[in-house]
Write a protein that holds these residues in place. Structure first.
Motif, PDB file in Angstrom:
ATOM      1  N   VAL A  83       0.850  -1.146   0.100  1.00  0.00           N
ATOM      2  CA  VAL A  83       0.111   0.102  -0.028  1.00  0.00           C
ATOM      3  C   VAL A  83       0.919   1.209   0.006  1.00  0.00           C
ATOM      4  CG1 VAL A  83      -1.576   1.241   1.444  1.00  0.00           C
ATOM      5  CG2 VAL A  83      -1.996  -0.974   0.983  1.00  0.00           C
ATOM      6  N   VAL A  84       1.942   1.190   1.066  1.00  0.00           N
ATOM      7  CA  VAL A  84       2.622   2.528   0.984  1.00  0.00           C
ATOM      8  C   VAL A  84       3.179   2.737  -0.335  1.00  0.00           C
ATOM      9  CG1 VAL A  84       4.747   3.466   2.089  1.00  0.00           C
ATOM     10  CG2 VAL A  84       2.823   2.340   3.432  1.00  0.00           C
ATOM     11  N   LEU A  85       3.967   1.641  -0.951  1.00  0.00           N
ATOM     12  CA  LEU A  85       4.527   1.964  -2.238  1.00  0.00           C
ATOM     13  C   LEU A  85       3.872   2.242  -3.327  1.00  0.00           C
ATOM     14  CD1 LEU A  85       7.059   0.386  -0.577  1.00  0.00           C
ATOM     15  CD2 LEU A  85       7.566  -0.580  -2.801  1.00  0.00           C
ATOM     16  N   GLY A  86       2.487   1.641  -3.247  1.00  0.00           N
ATOM     17  CA  GLY A  86       1.580   1.807  -4.485  1.00  0.00           C
ATOM     18  C   GLY A  86       1.308   3.445  -4.260  1.00  0.00           C
ATOM     19  N   VAL A  87       1.238   4.066  -3.198  1.00  0.00           N
ATOM     20  CA  VAL A  87       0.982   5.700  -2.796  1.00  0.00           C
ATOM     21  C   VAL A  87       2.160   6.096  -3.363  1.00  0.00           C
ATOM     22  CG1 VAL A  87       0.704   7.465  -1.200  1.00  0.00           C
ATOM     23  CG2 VAL A  87      -0.690   5.341  -1.027  1.00  0.00           C
ATOM     24  N   LEU A  88       3.373   5.826  -3.142  1.00  0.00           N
ATOM     25  CA  LEU A  88       4.349   6.560  -3.629  1.00  0.00           C
ATOM     26  C   LEU A  88       4.535   6.419  -5.162  1.00  0.00           C
ATOM     27  CD1 LEU A  88       7.219   5.352  -1.032  1.00  0.00           C
ATOM     28  CD2 LEU A  88       6.331   7.672  -1.301  1.00  0.00           C
ATOM     29  N   ILE A  89       3.941   5.270  -5.777  1.00  0.00           N
ATOM     30  CA  ILE A  89       4.267   5.185  -7.186  1.00  0.00           C
ATOM     31  C   ILE A  89       3.086   5.997  -7.910  1.00  0.00           C
ATOM     32  CG2 ILE A  89       3.864   3.653  -9.203  1.00  0.00           C
ATOM     33  CD1 ILE A  89       6.913   3.356  -7.462  1.00  0.00           C
ATOM     34  N   ALA A  90       1.798   6.164  -7.233  1.00  0.00           N
ATOM     35  CA  ALA A  90       0.774   6.889  -7.680  1.00  0.00           C
ATOM     36  C   ALA A  90       1.230   8.305  -7.764  1.00  0.00           C
ATOM     37  CB  ALA A  90      -0.483   6.806  -6.879  1.00  0.00           C
ATOM     38  N   LEU A  91       2.077   8.978  -6.479  1.00  0.00           N
ATOM     39  CA  LEU A  91       2.361  10.266  -6.580  1.00  0.00           C
ATOM     40  C   LEU A  91       3.714  10.682  -7.461  1.00  0.00           C
ATOM     41  CD1 LEU A  91       2.624  10.683  -2.446  1.00  0.00           C
ATOM     42  CD2 LEU A  91       0.900  11.755  -4.247  1.00  0.00           C
ATOM     43  N   ALA A  92       4.167   9.444  -7.776  1.00  0.00           N
ATOM     44  CA  ALA A  92       5.400   9.595  -8.967  1.00  0.00           C
ATOM     45  C   ALA A  92       4.937   9.922 -10.413  1.00  0.00           C
ATOM     46  CB  ALA A  92       6.119   8.574  -8.621  1.00  0.00           C
ATOM     47  N   HIS A  93       3.729   9.755 -10.681  1.00  0.00           N
ATOM     48  CA  HIS A  93       3.325   9.814 -12.002  1.00  0.00           C
ATOM     49  C   HIS A  93       2.898  11.425 -12.452  1.00  0.00           C
ATOM     50  CE1 HIS A  93       3.366   5.617 -12.152  1.00  0.00           C
ATOM     51  NE2 HIS A  93       2.990   5.586 -13.461  1.00  0.00           N
ATOM     52  N   PRO A  94       2.619  12.278 -11.506  1.00  0.00           N
ATOM     53  CA  PRO A  94       2.387  13.750 -12.022  1.00  0.00           C
ATOM     54  C   PRO A  94       3.668  14.175 -12.505  1.00  0.00           C
ATOM     55  CG  PRO A  94       0.681  13.046 -10.426  1.00  0.00           C
ATOM     56  CD  PRO A  94       1.694  12.014 -10.391  1.00  0.00           C
ATOM     57  N   PRO A  95       4.753  14.343 -11.673  1.00  0.00           N
ATOM     58  CA  PRO A  95       5.988  14.926 -12.004  1.00  0.00           C
ATOM     59  C   PRO A  95       6.601  14.186 -13.172  1.00  0.00           C
ATOM     60  CG  PRO A  95       6.073  14.420  -9.538  1.00  0.00           C
ATOM     61  CD  PRO A  95       4.901  13.599 -10.080  1.00  0.00           C
ATOM     62  N   ALA A  96       6.177  12.826 -13.421  1.00  0.00           N
ATOM     63  CA  ALA A  96       6.954  12.177 -14.601  1.00  0.00           C
ATOM     64  C   ALA A  96       6.163  12.824 -15.852  1.00  0.00           C
ATOM     65  CB  ALA A  96       6.573  10.614 -14.655  1.00  0.00           C
ATOM     66  N   ALA A  97       5.070  13.288 -15.608  1.00  0.00           N
ATOM     67  CA  ALA A  97       4.387  13.814 -17.102  1.00  0.00           C
ATOM     68  C   ALA A  97       4.602  15.234 -17.205  1.00  0.00           C
ATOM     69  CB  ALA A  97       2.653  13.731 -16.637  1.00  0.00           C
ATOM     70  N   GLN A  98       5.461  15.892 -16.368  1.00  0.00           N
ATOM     71  CA  GLN A  98       5.998  17.326 -16.791  1.00  0.00           C
ATOM     72  C   GLN A  98       7.120  17.181 -17.668  1.00  0.00           C
ATOM     73  OE1 GLN A  98       7.157  18.904 -13.058  1.00  0.00           O
ATOM     74  NE2 GLN A  98       5.082  18.713 -12.081  1.00  0.00           N
ATOM     75  N   GLY A  99       7.502  18.143 -18.040  1.00  0.00           N
ATOM     76  CA  GLY A  99       8.632  18.375 -19.116  1.00  0.00           C
ATOM     77  C   GLY A  99       9.805  17.608 -18.757  1.00  0.00           C
ATOM     78  N   THR A 100      10.645  17.435 -19.773  1.00  0.00           N
ATOM     79  CA  THR A 100      11.814  16.727 -19.291  1.00  0.00           C
ATOM     80  C   THR A 100      12.726  17.137 -18.264  1.00  0.00           C
ATOM     81  OG1 THR A 100      12.150  15.876 -21.637  1.00  0.00           O
ATOM     82  CG2 THR A 100      14.270  15.737 -20.280  1.00  0.00           C
ATOM     83  N   VAL A 101      13.084  18.591 -18.227  1.00  0.00           N
ATOM     84  CA  VAL A 101      13.877  19.096 -17.048  1.00  0.00           C
ATOM     85  C   VAL A 101      12.938  18.793 -15.843  1.00  0.00           C
ATOM     86  CG1 VAL A 101      14.731  21.095 -16.341  1.00  0.00           C
ATOM     87  CG2 VAL A 101      15.039  20.473 -18.773  1.00  0.00           C
ATOM     88  N   ALA A 102      11.817  19.019 -15.613  1.00  0.00           N
ATOM     89  CA  ALA A 102      11.198  18.776 -14.445  1.00  0.00           C
ATOM     90  C   ALA A 102      11.370  17.387 -14.033  1.00  0.00           C
ATOM     91  CB  ALA A 102       9.616  19.325 -14.487  1.00  0.00           C
ATOM     92  N   TRP A 103      10.913  16.837 -14.826  1.00  0.00           N
ATOM     93  CA  TRP A 103      10.893  15.152 -14.632  1.00  0.00           C
ATOM     94  C   TRP A 103      12.258  14.407 -14.092  1.00  0.00           C
ATOM     95  CZ3 TRP A 103      13.472  11.733 -18.349  1.00  0.00           C
ATOM     96  CH2 TRP A 103      13.423  10.513 -17.976  1.00  0.00           C
ATOM     97  N   LEU A 104      13.263  14.987 -14.912  1.00  0.00           N
ATOM     98  CA  LEU A 104      14.662  14.746 -14.184  1.00  0.00           C
ATOM     99  C   LEU A 104      15.065  15.394 -12.974  1.00  0.00           C
ATOM    100  CD1 LEU A 104      16.885  14.732 -17.636  1.00  0.00           C
ATOM    101  CD2 LEU A 104      15.966  12.724 -16.176  1.00  0.00           C
ATOM    102  N   ALA A 105      14.514  16.660 -12.771  1.00  0.00           N
ATOM    103  CA  ALA A 105      15.098  17.277 -11.570  1.00  0.00           C
ATOM    104  C   ALA A 105      14.303  16.552 -10.558  1.00  0.00           C
ATOM    105  CB  ALA A 105      14.235  18.932 -11.667  1.00  0.00           C
ATOM    106  N   TRP A 106      12.803  16.242 -10.566  1.00  0.00           N
ATOM    107  CA  TRP A 106      12.318  15.419  -9.628  1.00  0.00           C
ATOM    108  C   TRP A 106      12.755  14.050  -9.466  1.00  0.00           C
ATOM    109  CZ3 TRP A 106       8.308  16.686  -6.173  1.00  0.00           C
ATOM    110  CH2 TRP A 106       7.677  17.680  -6.596  1.00  0.00           C
ATOM    111  N   GLY A 107      13.043  13.373 -10.601  1.00  0.00           N
ATOM    112  CA  GLY A 107      13.367  12.135 -10.301  1.00  0.00           C
ATOM    113  C   GLY A 107      15.091  11.978  -9.786  1.00  0.00           C
ATOM    114  N   VAL A 108      15.764  12.807 -10.486  1.00  0.00           N
ATOM    115  CA  VAL A 108      17.341  12.703  -9.959  1.00  0.00           C
ATOM    116  C   VAL A 108      17.364  13.135  -8.740  1.00  0.00           C
ATOM    117  CG1 VAL A 108      19.764  13.283 -10.692  1.00  0.00           C
ATOM    118  CG2 VAL A 108      18.137  12.271 -12.292  1.00  0.00           C
TER     119      VAL A 108
END
Length: 180
Positions: A83-108
């Protein structure tokens, strides 16, 4: 490296042996979720075909990891971790949908800061991270954090007692003396 398909108790006890200093455990409450979130952000950008639809690599990896947690023999802990990991993965999708720079900034950014926090915790521990000796520690970390956080509310006390019987209690290590 031993098999990753050991029972949760054995995996957690091995992981706990590297995490006895309470300050290190607290850093893991922050660092591990940040790293899981970061991996989710980075994998959410990769969309794969599935049947007639699509799935992100983040959800595919989540499904595989969830199956692993749910089959380690501690079902309640496996469910809580899933459940906890599912919430984190769900929260991870909106930043991934942003532009490349924002996506990499969030992820990296979350990935790097999460690991800095982890390594700061291991300074207090006086010991290297568990994954340095067994890569399965990368999967056990989130399960350990969920167990320790839930224990603050009274959950998983018998499991934690068994782990402490094997590896000893948590403590605040004296930084002036080397770890034993």
């Amino acid at each position: 490296m031993a098999t990753p398909f050991r029972p949760a108790f054995d995996l957690l006890a091995q992981y706990a042996a590297y995490h006895r200093d309470r300050r290190n455990i607290v850093t893991h409450f922050i660092g591990v979720p940040m790293i899981v979130f970061a991996v989710g952000v980075l994998l959410a950008r990769l969309v794969l075909p599935l049947g007639g639809g699509q799935i992100t690599a983040a959800w595919l990896v989540f499904a595989l990891v969830a199956a692993w947690y749910l089959t380690r023999g501690e079902l309640a802990l496996g469910l809580a971790t899933t459940v906890v990991l599912g919430v984190l993965i769900a929260l991870a999708h909106p930043p991934a949908a942003q532009g490349t720079v924002a996506w990499l900034a969030w992820g990296v950014g979350f990935f790097v800061v999460g690991w800095i926090i982890q390594f700061a915790g291991h300074y207090y521990e006086g010991r290297k991270p568990a994954f340095a000796d067994d890569l399965v520690g990368l999967l056990v970390g989130p399960m350990f954090v969920v167990m320790e956080l839930a224990a603050l509310g009274g959950a998983f006390k018998p499991l934690i007692a068994r782990i402490e019987e094997r590896v000893g209690p948590t403590l605040i290590r004296d930084l002036a003396h080397p770890a034993t």
